[in-house]
Each structure stands twice: as structure tokens, then as C-alpha cells.
Write a protein that holds these residues in place. Structure first.
Motif, PDB file in Angstrom:
ATOM      1  N   GLN A 271       0.850  -1.260  -0.199  1.00 46.94           N
ATOM      2  CA  GLN A 271      -0.138  -0.125  -0.352  1.00 46.94           C
ATOM      3  C   GLN A 271       1.150   1.211   0.048  1.00 46.94           C
ATOM      4  O   GLN A 271       0.892   2.081  -0.826  1.00 46.94           O
ATOM      5  N   ARG A 272       1.448   1.445   0.808  1.00 50.67           N
ATOM      6  CA  ARG A 272       2.673   2.605   0.748  1.00 50.67           C
ATOM      7  C   ARG A 272       3.405   2.579  -0.465  1.00 50.67           C
ATOM      8  O   ARG A 272       3.447   3.701  -0.806  1.00 50.67           O
ATOM      9  N   MET A 273       3.992   1.399  -1.654  1.00 56.30           N
ATOM     10  CA  MET A 273       4.831   1.906  -2.157  1.00 56.30           C
ATOM     11  C   MET A 273       3.719   2.051  -3.284  1.00 56.30           C
ATOM     12  O   MET A 273       4.186   2.743  -3.778  1.00 56.30           O
ATOM     13  N   ALA A 274       2.724   1.719  -3.185  1.00 55.12           N
ATOM     14  CA  ALA A 274       2.064   2.222  -4.522  1.00 55.12           C
ATOM     15  C   ALA A 274       1.699   3.123  -4.462  1.00 55.12           C
ATOM     16  O   ALA A 274       1.340   4.573  -5.367  1.00 55.12           O
ATOM     17  N   ALA A 275       1.053   4.044  -3.264  1.00 55.15           N
ATOM     18  CA  ALA A 275       0.872   4.776  -2.969  1.00 55.15           C
ATOM     19  C   ALA A 275       1.845   6.459  -2.876  1.00 55.15           C
ATOM     20  O   ALA A 275       1.859   7.617  -4.001  1.00 55.15           O
ATOM     21  N   CYS A 276       3.668   5.994  -2.706  1.00 51.83           N
ATOM     22  CA  CYS A 276       4.334   6.522  -3.224  1.00 51.83           C
ATOM     23  C   CYS A 276       4.888   6.689  -4.966  1.00 51.83           C
ATOM     24  O   CYS A 276       5.020   7.969  -5.532  1.00 51.83           O
ATOM     25  N   ARG A 277       4.337   5.629  -5.051  1.00 54.30           N
ATOM     26  CA  ARG A 277       4.832   5.755  -6.579  1.00 54.30           C
ATOM     27  C   ARG A 277       4.148   6.704  -7.473  1.00 54.30           C
ATOM     28  O   ARG A 277       4.511   7.145  -8.154  1.00 54.30           O
ATOM     29  N   ALA A 278       2.553   6.722  -7.134  1.00 53.08           N
ATOM     30  CA  ALA A 278       1.616   7.716  -7.896  1.00 53.08           C
ATOM     31  C   ALA A 278       2.043   8.931  -7.303  1.00 53.08           C
ATOM     32  O   ALA A 278       1.811  10.083  -7.748  1.00 53.08           O
ATOM     33  N   ARG A 279       2.174   9.252  -6.189  1.00 54.92           N
ATOM     34  CA  ARG A 279       2.906  10.288  -5.611  1.00 54.92           C
ATOM     35  C   ARG A 279       4.072  11.671  -6.237  1.00 54.92           C
ATOM     36  O   ARG A 279       4.452  12.384  -6.739  1.00 54.92           O
ATOM     37  N   ASP A 280       4.942  10.124  -6.384  1.00 48.89           N
ATOM     38  CA  ASP A 280       6.546  10.807  -7.157  1.00 48.89           C
ATOM     39  C   ASP A 280       5.468  11.050  -8.946  1.00 48.89           C
ATOM     40  O   ASP A 280       6.817  12.272  -9.087  1.00 48.89           O
ATOM     41  N   LEU A 281       5.122  10.503  -8.764  1.00 47.97           N
ATOM     42  CA  LEU A 281       4.862  10.821 -10.607  1.00 47.97           C
ATOM     43  C   LEU A 281       3.977  11.706 -11.094  1.00 47.97           C
ATOM     44  O   LEU A 281       4.233  12.774 -11.718  1.00 47.97           O
ATOM     45  N   MET A 282       2.969  12.697  -9.753  1.00 47.18           N
ATOM     46  CA  MET A 282       2.636  13.404  -9.832  1.00 47.18           C
ATOM     47  C   MET A 282       3.469  14.224  -9.450  1.00 47.18           C
ATOM     48  O   MET A 282       3.412  15.927 -10.438  1.00 47.18           O
ATOM     49  N   ARG A 283       4.306  14.039  -8.836  1.00 47.53           N
ATOM     50  CA  ARG A 283       5.412  15.750  -8.224  1.00 47.53           C
ATOM     51  C   ARG A 283       5.875  16.145  -9.912  1.00 47.53           C
ATOM     52  O   ARG A 283       6.118  17.057 -10.266  1.00 47.53           O
ATOM     53  N   GLU A 284       6.677  14.500 -10.405  1.00 55.29           N
ATOM     54  CA  GLU A 284       7.265  14.509 -11.885  1.00 55.29           C
ATOM     55  C   GLU A 284       6.742  14.830 -12.828  1.00 55.29           C
ATOM     56  O   GLU A 284       7.031  16.022 -13.845  1.00 55.29           O
ATOM     57  N   ALA A 285       5.643  14.870 -12.826  1.00 55.34           N
ATOM     58  CA  ALA A 285       4.880  15.139 -14.395  1.00 55.34           C
ATOM     59  C   ALA A 285       3.894  16.518 -13.728  1.00 55.34           C
ATOM     60  O   ALA A 285       3.744  17.428 -15.532  1.00 55.34           O
ATOM     61  N   TYR A 286       4.128  17.439 -12.672  1.00 53.95           N
ATOM     62  CA  TYR A 286       3.485  18.415 -12.937  1.00 53.95           C
ATOM     63  C   TYR A 286       4.099  19.286 -13.574  1.00 53.95           C
ATOM     64  O   TYR A 286       5.615  19.621 -13.260  1.00 53.95           O
ATOM     65  N   PRO A 287       3.481  20.547 -14.678  1.00 53.16           N
ATOM     66  CA  PRO A 287       1.860  21.098 -13.490  1.00 53.16           C
ATOM     67  C   PRO A 287       0.842  20.064 -15.040  1.00 53.16           C
ATOM     68  O   PRO A 287      -0.397  20.685 -15.252  1.00 53.16           O
ATOM     69  N   GLU A 288       1.889  18.874 -15.368  1.00 53.56           N
ATOM     70  CA  GLU A 288       0.435  18.402 -16.193  1.00 53.56           C
ATOM     71  C   GLU A 288      -0.567  17.228 -15.692  1.00 53.56           C
ATOM     72  O   GLU A 288      -0.468  16.973 -14.551  1.00 53.56           O
ATOM     73  N   THR A 289      -1.839  16.973 -15.892  1.00 54.56           N
ATOM     74  CA  THR A 289      -3.108  16.582 -15.605  1.00 54.56           C
ATOM     75  C   THR A 289      -2.523  14.669 -16.340  1.00 54.56           C
ATOM     76  O   THR A 289      -2.380  14.946 -17.140  1.00 54.56           O
ATOM     77  N   LEU A 290      -2.456  14.759 -14.854  1.00 53.41           N
ATOM     78  CA  LEU A 290      -2.369  12.956 -15.271  1.00 53.41           C
ATOM     79  C   LEU A 290      -4.175  11.496 -14.605  1.00 53.41           C
ATOM     80  O   LEU A 290      -4.736  12.302 -14.254  1.00 53.41           O
ATOM     81  N   SER A 291      -4.153  11.332 -15.984  1.00 49.20           N
ATOM     82  CA  SER A 291      -5.110  10.664 -15.998  1.00 49.20           C
ATOM     83  C   SER A 291      -4.780   9.778 -14.801  1.00 49.20           C
ATOM     84  O   SER A 291      -4.162   9.219 -14.178  1.00 49.20           O
ATOM     85  N   VAL A 292      -5.948   8.930 -14.592  1.00 46.05           N
ATOM     86  CA  VAL A 292      -6.046   7.578 -12.640  1.00 46.05           C
ATOM     87  C   VAL A 292      -5.342   6.297 -14.196  1.00 46.05           C
ATOM     88  O   VAL A 292      -5.201   5.775 -13.318  1.00 46.05           O
ATOM     89  N   GLU A 293      -5.995   6.666 -15.092  1.00 49.06           N
ATOM     90  CA  GLU A 293      -4.971   5.161 -15.474  1.00 49.06           C
ATOM     91  C   GLU A 293      -3.656   5.420 -15.922  1.00 49.06           C
ATOM     92  O   GLU A 293      -2.856   4.109 -14.771  1.00 49.06           O
TER      93      GLU A 293
END
Length: 376
Positions: A271-293
Motif C-alpha cells: 500500500q505504501r509503495m503504491a501510494a508513493c509511486r503515484a505521488r512521485d509521478l504526480m510531482r514529476e509530471a506537474y503541471p501536466e494533469t495525469l489520468s487515473v489510468e
């Protein structure tokens, strides 16, 4: 998604939105004298009465929904409707296609794709609520379905199907309350018609819910429906819409259907690994809006598991975190001397008013007060 308003009638008004790409409709209305003729929808309907009271016939009885109460109707449930109070009623309702409901439930159950059910299906069916399993097995080989029917003693049923064309077995394992599995135009549970499960690879893994009580007193579910309605009407981000849609479908299923949904969660470490992966991707991609997929793919889990993991680890939903990134960027730009209008455009807010509204909700002050505070 478009919207129209009918404000000509002195005794009521209605606003309506539709998203044809997702099979979603939403309406916000206030009626006093309007009387609905008997009709039904080809979708699930989740509504909340905001003020006043309304009553309608459904499933052989007269039901009243007062302020704060929830309405949950199955596809093809005939009903009418009228005011149950002198001043009428004010309500919001969202119609969700069975395909969307099925996809959300399959995701929550951890079903990745149709190949999970090609050729062999292992179903664990609970004892107290018999079910109907619709198994579609591929052509070209002998299909086999092993069914664990936990009704009293554990019984095993082996079904061998011929190796001709694609064989299909409709197994009626009825006991008590069951899933909503009738073919459109045919009988489902309690003789009611239901959406088709045929040609749907998730039918056995994520049976559609059946709501037998059209009116529910559930404040939490009412708030979830209002939140989804607001997200649809206000053109919220796709991530926010998806989160709120899932909250309504799963919340209604948990608290109003004849049987709870199947839910698969992650172990603590995963659970923690999944959450951290998603958070890291959001940080790296900002300001791009990412899809939930994309977020779920990066996290290596279902959307449901991602939302649950993210909230557990970081105390907010992915869409809240996405907005937080935008607000922090807005603070930095405002502090550097950019105008609020330019900041709103640079950080993905619809306009300056949209930025100001969320800025104040997050920090308690407007962007203008924030800027002036740096000059003190």
C-alpha cells in the motif's frame, strides 16, 4: 459536458448535464406542481432530496424522500414522482450506466481484465445470499467452471462445457437476496428486469448490485452524491470526478444493496509503495494533469486500491494532492510578483475567481491578502 437551465416556469426550474462519453447524466431541480409520469431509466439512479419532500411509487409501494434522504433505483425500475410538501421539493440526481457501475466494481474486486475469466472461473459465492453466475467461456476448448457454493456445507460443482463454439452457462444459484443479473427484458431478481451480463467478461466477478429499498436515510451517502453532482456540474478535474463517482457507487453498494461488493485491498507494505509511486509521478509530471489510468499503472494496482492507499498514507485523495501542488505553485508565483490572473492561468485554475476560491479554502486568505502580506 453541456448544461441547460429552464427558468421560465414560476413554479420550478431544472438544470441538466450529460456526459455521453462516460454514460453519466445529472439533474438539479426544484419542483412544486410537476408530476412525473410512470417511467424508468436504463441506468442506476442515485439522488438526494435537498429540501422539502417528494414521493413516488416504486417496487409496489409508495415511498417518501424527505430532506437529506437518498434515493437508489435500479435500471428499469418503473417509478413516478410528485411533491409531498406544499412548498415542493429540491433535489439532485445522477444516472450512471450499468457498464460504469460494473467497471468500478470489477476494479474494486481487483479484476484486471477479461482474461482473468477466459476458460476457467473460480467463484466464491456467499451462503446467505445466493447468486446468479453468468459464465461466458471461449470457443475452441472445453470450458470448466469450479464453483464454491458455500450454502450450508461446501459443495463443489464442476461444469464441463462442449468444445464447439463459445459455450455459455447461466447458473441460477438462488437462495436469498441476489445480484442484479437479469437480461434486459427478461426476469432478474424478484421478477424485475435487469441489465444484461452476457458479453460482459466481468459479470461473474463483479455482479451488479440490486437495491430493494428505493429510499435510504444515509447522510454519508447523501454527501457523496452531492459531491459527485457538484463535480459533474462544475467541470471538476477528471481525477476528482472519477474519485467521487467511485465513492458513490461503492458507498451505495455497501450501504444499500442486497450484498456487499467484493473488495481487494493491498497489504501495508504494498500500500505504501503504491501510494508513493503515484505521488512521485504526480510531482514529476506537474503541471501536466495525469489520468487515473496512468497513476494506477504507475502504482501497480487498481484504481480503488490506489485511492485507498493514497488516502491512508497521505491523508488526502490524489485529486486533493494534485490541487495542493497547484496551490503551492500559485503561492510561489504570487510571491515572485506575478498577477493573480496570470497565476491562475499558469497553475491550471479556470480563472482568477477559481484560484481565489480554492486559495481561501486552503489557506484562509485570498491571493490578494497573501501578496500584500509580503510587503508589510
Amino acid at each position: 459536458m453541456g448544461g441547460t437551465a429552464d427558468t421560465a416556469a414560476a413554479l420550478g426550474w431544472a438544470e441538466y448535464w450529460r456526459d455521453d462519453t462516460r454514460g453519466l447524466e445529472a439533474m438539479h431541480a426544484r419542483f412544486r406542481d410537476h408530476v412525473y409520469a410512470p417511467h424508468s431509466h436504463d441506468a442506476y439512479s442515485f439522488g438526494v432530496t435537498d429540501a422539502g419532500a417528494q414521493q413516488f411509487h416504486c417496487r409496489g409501494a409508495l415511498h417518501t424522500s424527505a430532506a437529506g434522504m437518498v434515493m437508489a433505483l435500479n435500471p428499469d425500475d418503473p417509478h413516478d414522482g410528485r411533491a409531498a410538501a406544499d412548498l415542493g421539493y429540491h433535489y439532485r440526481i445522477v444516472h450512471v450506466s450499468p457498464q460504469i457501475v460494473r467497471a468500478v466494481l470489477a476494479d474494486a474486486a481487483g479484476v484486471a481484465d477479461a482474461t482473468d475469466f477466459a476458460g476457467r472461473a473460480d467463484l466464491d459465492l456467499t451462503a446467505d445470499s445466493g447468486a446468479r453466475a453468468d459464465l461466458s467461456l471461449p470457443a475452441g476448448g472445453v470450458g470448466r467452471a469450479d464453483l464454491d457454493l458455500a450454502a450450508g456445507g461446501a459443495a463443489w460443482g464442476d461444469l464441463s462445457l462442449p468444445a464447439s463454439g463459445g459455450a455459455r452457462a447461466d447458473l441460477d444459484l438462488a437462495a436469498g437476496g441476489a445480484a442484479w443479473t437479469g437480461r434486459s427484458g427478461e426476469s432478474g431478481q424478484s421478477g424485475q428486469p435487469g441489465p444484461s451480463n452476457h458479453a460482459d467478461p466481468f459479470a461473474a466477478a463483479a455482479p451488479l448490485p440490486l437495491f430493494t429499498t428505493p429510499v435510504l436515510g444515509d447522510r454519508r451517502l447523501a454527501d457523496a452524491i452531492a459531491g459527485l453532482h457538484a463535480a459533474l456540474a462544475a467541470d471538476a478535474s477528471p481525477l476528482a470526478r472519477d474519485e467521487r463517482l467511485r465513492a458513490v457507487i461503492l458507498g451505495a453498494h455497501l450501504r444499500g444493496a442486497t450484498r456487499p461488493p467484493r473488495i481487494r485491498t493491498l497489504a501495508d507494505g504494498a500500500q505504501r509503495m503504491a501510494a508513493c509511486r503515484a505521488r512521485d509521478l504526480m510531482r514529476e509530471a506537474y503541471p501536466e494533469t495525469l489520468s487515473v489510468e496512468l497513476l494506477a499503472e504507475a502504482a501497480g494496482c487498481s484504481r480503488f486500491a490506489l485511492y485507498r492507499a493514497f488516502a491512508a498514507e497521505f491523508g488526502m485523495s490524489p485529486s486533493d494532492y494534485e490541487r495542493q501542488l497547484r496551490l503551492r505553485h500559485a503561492r510561489a508565483l504570487l510571491a515572485s510578483g506575478s498577477t493573480p490572473a496570470d497565476v491562475a492561468a499558469a497553475t491550471g485554475f479556470a480563472d482568477q475567481a477559481h484560484l481565489a476560491r480554492w486559495f481561501k479554502r486552503a489557506y484562509g486568505i485570498t491571493p490578494g491578502v497573501f501578496v500584500r502580506g509580503g510587503h508589510a
